[in-house]
Design a protein around this motif. Structure first.
Motif, mmCIF file in Angstrom:
data_model
loop_
_atom_site.group_PDB
_atom_site.id
_atom_site.type_symbol
_atom_site.label_atom_id
_atom_site.label_comp_id
_atom_site.label_asym_id
_atom_site.label_seq_id
_atom_site.Cartn_x
_atom_site.Cartn_y
_atom_site.Cartn_z
ATOM 1 N N THR A 1 -10.020 4.471 6.328
ATOM 2 C CA THR A 1 -9.469 3.706 7.443
ATOM 3 C C THR A 1 -7.957 3.587 7.337
ATOM 4 O O THR A 1 -7.228 3.781 8.324
ATOM 5 C CB THR A 1 -10.104 2.302 7.499
ATOM 6 O OG1 THR A 1 -11.527 2.432 7.583
ATOM 7 C CG2 THR A 1 -9.598 1.529 8.713
ATOM 8 N N VAL A 2 -7.455 3.272 6.138
ATOM 9 C CA VAL A 2 -6.008 3.144 5.953
ATOM 10 C C VAL A 2 -5.318 4.483 6.168
ATOM 11 O O VAL A 2 -4.255 4.558 6.801
ATOM 12 C CB VAL A 2 -5.683 2.564 4.560
ATOM 13 C CG1 VAL A 2 -4.188 2.674 4.261
ATOM 14 C CG2 VAL A 2 -6.123 1.108 4.476
ATOM 15 N N THR A 3 -5.908 5.567 5.675
ATOM 16 C CA THR A 3 -5.316 6.893 5.865
ATOM 17 C C THR A 3 -5.219 7.230 7.353
ATOM 18 O O THR A 3 -4.191 7.740 7.824
ATOM 19 C CB THR A 3 -6.146 7.956 5.128
ATOM 20 O OG1 THR A 3 -6.134 7.674 3.720
ATOM 21 C CG2 THR A 3 -5.576 9.346 5.363
ATOM 22 N N ILE B 1 0.823 -1.210 0.000
ATOM 23 C CA ILE B 1 0.000 0.000 0.000
ATOM 24 C C ILE B 1 0.859 1.262 0.000
ATOM 25 O O ILE B 1 0.798 2.068 -0.908
ATOM 26 C CB ILE B 1 -0.953 -0.006 1.206
ATOM 27 C CG1 ILE B 1 -1.886 -1.225 1.115
ATOM 28 C CG2 ILE B 1 -1.781 1.286 1.259
ATOM 29 C CD1 ILE B 1 -2.685 -1.482 2.366
ATOM 30 N N GLY B 2 1.691 1.427 1.024
ATOM 31 C CA GLY B 2 2.492 2.640 1.122
ATOM 32 C C GLY B 2 1.612 3.872 1.260
ATOM 33 O O GLY B 2 0.501 3.830 1.772
ATOM 34 N N TYR B 3 2.122 4.998 0.756
ATOM 35 C CA TYR B 3 1.387 6.259 0.767
ATOM 36 C C TYR B 3 0.960 6.615 -0.654
ATOM 37 O O TYR B 3 1.588 6.187 -1.628
ATOM 38 C CB TYR B 3 2.254 7.386 1.338
ATOM 39 C CG TYR B 3 2.366 7.365 2.845
ATOM 40 C CD1 TYR B 3 1.649 8.272 3.630
ATOM 41 C CD2 TYR B 3 3.178 6.444 3.488
ATOM 42 C CE1 TYR B 3 1.745 8.255 5.015
ATOM 43 C CE2 TYR B 3 3.281 6.415 4.873
ATOM 44 C CZ TYR B 3 2.563 7.324 5.627
ATOM 45 O OH TYR B 3 2.654 7.303 6.996
ATOM 46 N N ASP B 4 -0.094 7.388 -0.747
ATOM 47 C CA ASP B 4 -0.611 7.787 -2.060
ATOM 48 C C ASP B 4 0.202 8.977 -2.562
ATOM 49 O O ASP B 4 -0.154 10.138 -2.342
ATOM 50 C CB ASP B 4 -2.095 8.149 -1.925
ATOM 51 C CG ASP B 4 -2.810 8.192 -3.267
ATOM 52 O OD1 ASP B 4 -2.210 7.759 -4.274
ATOM 53 O OD2 ASP B 4 -3.969 8.649 -3.303
ATOM 54 N N ASN B 5 1.307 8.679 -3.247
ATOM 55 C CA ASN B 5 2.257 9.704 -3.690
ATOM 56 C C ASN B 5 2.034 10.101 -5.142
ATOM 57 O O ASN B 5 1.386 9.383 -5.913
ATOM 58 C CB ASN B 5 3.687 9.169 -3.543
ATOM 59 C CG ASN B 5 4.161 9.144 -2.111
ATOM 60 O OD1 ASN B 5 4.260 10.173 -1.464
ATOM 61 N ND2 ASN B 5 4.457 7.952 -1.598
ATOM 62 N N ARG B 6 2.625 11.223 -5.501
ATOM 63 C CA ARG B 6 2.577 11.644 -6.902
ATOM 64 C C ARG B 6 3.468 10.748 -7.751
ATOM 65 O O ARG B 6 4.358 10.047 -7.259
ATOM 66 C CB ARG B 6 3.034 13.098 -7.037
ATOM 67 C CG ARG B 6 4.507 13.316 -6.684
ATOM 68 C CD ARG B 6 5.010 14.654 -7.229
ATOM 69 N NE ARG B 6 6.369 14.947 -6.803
ATOM 70 C CZ ARG B 6 7.466 14.447 -7.357
ATOM 71 N NH1 ARG B 6 7.384 13.574 -8.350
ATOM 72 N NH2 ARG B 6 8.671 14.798 -6.909
#
Length: 409
Positions: A176-178, A141-146
């Motif tokens: 929830t994940v955020t 998943i990680g982070y929602d990056n550019r």
């Protein structure tokens, strides 16, 4: 209840420690874990209470002394009173289970093969570690990056946009994940600041060294793991496989939440594999290779693995990996001895090196981003690599001796 546990080994005198355990923790496994002092021949994993870290100056000093001892001898610990609410932990567990319960035709919609940044669902048995297939499925998943910019090197594709279930597939997945990511990042920073304090450094010393990413992208990683129970009688070809092969975490700090099925093991310096049995109300924390490197080997990034699950039940875990920014140099110079407090400075690293690949690994790429992209991602997920980067030979890209690559990677 007051529990007393004893530990002895061939190299150290008998050590005794006590810890007050709540009623739901009392039991044979938990009593053995209530040990505060260890040798590198440890047989059980310690429990540390974060309430002490947040308490009076005397309580904080007591915590830091225990924490330092664990980092120099074991590198793994249970933490309780984490500050992550029970409600959030229940909700993230629900999301984890529902994600893996999706039909295969739904999971392939966010399969890792669809992601040029190697995030998403990876099917059971498709992940390769040291030439063997791990018997787990996961969602990276990680982070929602550019996305990577055209002016940036290819290995900047180590980070990028989410490739995750929609909220129609798994209700409240993103929210929830955020929320959980924010809670775990705060907890990881609290532990990192405690590490700095054990070394007599300013709390944010390592933040400045590793975490301020000029690209504006968060490099830390988060994933879901599912270890289905394997029937080795029906599938004898899998009997020699592991759920996750032995490795050290190539990060700063890892915090693992898990269900009660178990399977995680850590290796002591005698080479024995020690069970990290699930304990209600705790998470598992371990140090990554960057803290081992920066302390000149005094703080230990311990080798660990997950046994093949034959329990008859599915096992779930969801680890958070505090990662340095991707432009961080792979080779980390140790802190000068004169910067270290006496308790650490006088503690000599064990000359018996169980991790012969470590120094080799640290020198085969200039940055953490290069290493993660070319070695960890392309090697671990060959099918995704062939779809997105068919013309890239990562061994040649990093100018690695193919014989050494086969031996160590």
């Amino acid at each position: 209840m007051l529990v007393t546990a004893t530990l002895s080994d061939s190299d150290h005198s008998k050590l005794t420690a006590t810890e007050k355990l709540s009623q739901d923790q009392v039991g044979p496994e938990d009593e053995s874990a209530a040990v505060a002092k260890f040798s590198k021949s440890f047989k059980v994993i310690p429990i540390l209470d974060l309430a002490l870290l947040r308490g009076s100056p005397a309580e904080k000093a007591s915590f830091l002394e225990q924490f330092r001892d664990v980092m120099m001898t074991c590198g793994f610990l249970y933490i309780k009173n984490t500050g992550v609410s029970d409600d959030l932990q229940k909700r993230i567990y629900d999301v984890v289970v529902k994600t893996f319960a999706l039909p295969r035709e739904e999971k392939v919609k966010f399969a890792i093969e669809k992601s040029p940044v190697f995030k998403g669902w990876n099917e059971l048995g498709k992940e390769v570690t040291y030439g063997k297939n791990d018997m787990r499925e996961l969602v990276g998943i990680g982070y929602d990056n550019r996305l990577r910019l055209p002016s940036e090197p290819l290995w900047f594709n180590n980070l990028g946009p989410w490739n995750v279930p929609t909220d129609e597939q798994v209700p409240n997945f993103r929210a929830t994940v955020t929320e959980y990511l924010a809670a775990m990042h705060n907890l990881a920073l609290e532990l990192l600041h405690a590490v700095a304090a054990t070394l007599g450094l300013a709390p944010t010393y390592f933040d400045e060294l590793w975490l301020n990413d000029e690209t504006g992208r968060e490099a830390s990683h988060f994933q879901f793991n599912h270890y289905p129970s394997i029937d080795t009688e029906s599938n004898p070809e899998w009997a020699e496989n592991l759920g996750d092969a032995a490795h050290q975490d190539d990060d700063i700090v890892t915090i693992l939440a898990q269900d009660m099925v178990g399977g995680l093991q850590v290796q002591n310096f005698d080479g024995d594999w020690i069970d990290v049995k699930p304990i209600e109300g705790t998470m598992v924390c371990n140090l990554g290779s960057f803290l081992e490197a920066v302390t000149g080997g005094r703080y230990i990034a311990t080798s660990h693995r997950v046994r093949l699950n034959t329990s008859g039940k599915s096992r779930y875990s969801w680890p958070y990996f505090l990662q340095p920014k991707i432009t961080t140099a792979r080779w980390v110079e140790p802190l000068p001895d004169e910067m270290l407090p006496e308790e650490v400075r006088n503690y000599k690293p064990d000359v018996k090196n169980r991790y012969e690949a470590m120094e080799f690994n640290r020198k085969i790429a200039k940055t953490i981003g290069e290493y993660m992209f070319y070695v960890k991602q392309m090697k671990s997920y060959p099918e995704a690599k062939e779809i997105h980067y068919p013309d890239v030979d990562w061994v040649k890209e990093l100018n690695i001796d193919p014989v050494l690559a086969k031996r160590f990677l």
